[in-house]
Every structure is written in structure tokens, then in C-alpha cells.
Design a protein around this motif. Structure first.
Motif, PDB file in Angstrom:
ATOM      1  N   GLN A 197       8.301 -10.741  16.908  1.00 39.47           N
ATOM      2  CA  GLN A 197       8.854  -9.402  17.323  1.00 39.47           C
ATOM      3  C   GLN A 197       8.882  -7.864  16.729  1.00 39.47           C
ATOM      4  N   GLY A 198       9.319  -7.232  17.225  1.00 42.32           N
ATOM      5  CA  GLY A 198       9.438  -5.789  16.324  1.00 42.32           C
ATOM      6  C   GLY A 198      10.279  -5.370  16.436  1.00 42.32           C
ATOM      7  N   VAL A 199      10.346  -4.294  16.005  1.00 44.03           N
ATOM      8  CA  VAL A 199      11.187  -3.292  15.821  1.00 44.03           C
ATOM      9  C   VAL A 199      10.460  -2.009  15.972  1.00 44.03           C
ATOM     10  N   PHE A 200      10.344  -1.363  16.639  1.00 44.92           N
ATOM     11  CA  PHE A 200       9.271   0.175  16.521  1.00 44.92           C
ATOM     12  C   PHE A 200      10.659   1.698  16.652  1.00 44.92           C
ATOM     13  N   ASN A 226       6.471  -3.805   7.175  1.00 42.98           N
ATOM     14  CA  ASN A 226       7.076  -3.001   7.257  1.00 42.98           C
ATOM     15  C   ASN A 226       6.134  -1.327   7.330  1.00 42.98           C
ATOM     16  N   GLN A 227       6.240  -0.567   7.752  1.00 43.80           N
ATOM     17  CA  GLN A 227       5.463   0.704   8.375  1.00 43.80           C
ATOM     18  C   GLN A 227       6.689   1.549   8.234  1.00 43.80           C
ATOM     19  N   GLY A 228       7.331   2.897   7.151  1.00 48.88           N
ATOM     20  CA  GLY A 228       8.608   2.849   7.641  1.00 48.88           C
ATOM     21  C   GLY A 228       9.625   2.114   8.070  1.00 48.88           C
ATOM     22  N   THR A 276       0.962  -0.858   0.021  1.00 52.23           N
ATOM     23  CA  THR A 276       0.069  -0.079   0.260  1.00 52.23           C
ATOM     24  C   THR A 276       0.781   1.346  -0.396  1.00 52.23           C
ATOM     25  N   PRO A 277      -0.110   2.358  -0.180  1.00 58.64           N
ATOM     26  CA  PRO A 277       1.302   3.978   0.002  1.00 58.64           C
ATOM     27  C   PRO A 277       1.881   3.967   1.661  1.00 58.64           C
ATOM     28  N   THR A 278       1.484   3.569   2.021  1.00 59.51           N
ATOM     29  CA  THR A 278       1.896   3.617   3.553  1.00 59.51           C
ATOM     30  C   THR A 278       2.784   2.114   4.055  1.00 59.51           C
ATOM     31  N   GLN A 279       2.699   0.866   3.805  1.00 57.76           N
ATOM     32  CA  GLN A 279       3.304   0.509   4.216  1.00 57.76           C
ATOM     33  C   GLN A 279       2.927  -1.637   3.396  1.00 57.76           C
ATOM     34  N   SER A 280       4.357  -2.483   3.200  1.00 62.32           N
ATOM     35  CA  SER A 280       4.765  -3.772   2.697  1.00 62.32           C
ATOM     36  C   SER A 280       4.052  -4.348   3.745  1.00 62.32           C
ATOM     37  N   MET A 281       3.720  -5.780   3.009  1.00 68.84           N
ATOM     38  CA  MET A 281       3.453  -6.690   4.224  1.00 68.84           C
ATOM     39  C   MET A 281       4.319  -8.265   2.899  1.00 68.84           C
TER      40      MET A 281
END
Length: 169
Positions: free
Chosen positions: A160-163, A124-126, A96-101
Motif C-alpha cells: 500500500q502507498g500514498v504518493f 518514506n521518500q519526502g 539516506t539523504p533522500t529516504q528512510s526505511m
């Protein structure tokens, strides 16, 4: 991205699918609906049956600013010929314009805008990244739920994530 467009005969048969709704994130709540926008198909090969359209080899479906790309994509239709569900297999990307899966498989239900991505999922978002085994994402509301892989799975059983906080690079 370069991909061959389906032949004119197959593409003509696919023209009836212009009612498929892959709403653009953010546009879903606006007056402008992406369901009125044209749908583009591309693949190395494709075939049509009464209840489905199958795209193989660098398969891609775009509408508005959303893109679904995979090794293979099958669009299933009901008895009236209306699209109901899209299934993608192989290395799957929904952008999408703001994220990818990214995942190994995706099922998109057109009736409720629910996209379920499974198998080594990365969202991913940014700069922000979230990983897990199953992602449920609603293209109309932008709501997402991530769950871990089943125990013993390659990715383990944890989300898991990194923000990155605003202003942090």
C-alpha cells in the motif's frame, strides 16, 4: 542522536572495518565513493569475535550520509577478515539523504549493495509512503522492490502507498 561510543579497545579492533561500504545514495554513481569515507560505530555495548562484530542497545553504523540503526547489529566477516554482511534486528532504520526505511529486520550484503528489510516495512521518500512486508533496496542504484506480507500476516498481503504529485502538499 545520542549513543555511547564503544570503548577504545573495541573501537581499535573495529578500525579494520573501514573497508565496509555503505554507499551514499546518489554518490554511488559519482567519482566520490563513500567506501573511502570513515565508518562510525556506536552502541550501548559491543563484542568482537574472529568472524563477527556485535553491537547491542541503540546500535548504529554510519558511513557518509547513510545510517543504519537498530536494537542490535551484527557485522559478519569472511576468513580474511573482510566484511561480508550486516544483519540488524529489533526496530531497524536505514536512512539516506533522500529516504528512510523501517522494518523489523534487515540484511545488507556488501558485495552487491543489496539491502533487504522485512517485517512491517515502511519506505518514506519526502511525503510519499509505501508499506509492505519485504523491501529489497539497492544502495548503489537506488532501485527498490516492495512486496506484501505473507497471507495471514499482520500487515495483510498487500503493498500500500500514498504518493503526492509534484506541487501537492
Amino acid at each position: 542522536m545520542t549513543s555511547k561510543l564503544l570503548g577504545a579497545r573495541t573501537l581499535g579492533a573495529l578500525a579494520a572495518l573501514t573497508v565496509v561500504a555503505l554507499p551514499a545514495v546518489g554518490d554511488a554513481q559519482s567519482a566520490r565513493s563513500s567506501s573511502n569515507q570513515p565508518i562510525a560505530f556506536g552502541a550501548d555495548s559491543g563484542e568482537q569475535a574472529a568472524d563477527r562484530i556485535s553491537l547491542r542497545g541503540r546500535a548504529e553504523v554510519t558511513q557518509g550520509q547513510n545510517r543504519l540503526r537498530a536494537d542490535a547489529i551484527t557485522l559478519y566477516r569472511n576468513a580474511a577478515g573482510d566484511p561480508e554482511r550486516v544483519e540488524a534486528t529489533g526496530t531497524v532504520y536505514f536512512v539516506t539523504p533522500t529516504q528512510s526505511m523501517r522494518g523489523d529486520r534487515a540484511v545488507y550484503s556488501l558485495s552487491n549493495g543489496e539491502l533487504v528489510v522485512t517485517g512491517n516495512v515502511i519506505l518514506n521518500q519526502g511525503q510519499n509512503v509505501l508499506t509492505g512486508g519485504r523491501l529489497s533496496y539497492n544502495v548503489n542504484t537506488d532501485a527498490a522492490t516492495m512486496s506484501g506480507a505473507p497471507r495471514g500476516g499482520a500487515a495483510g498481503s498487500r503493498v500500500q502507498g500514498v504518493f503526492y504529485p509534484n506541487g501537492t502538499n
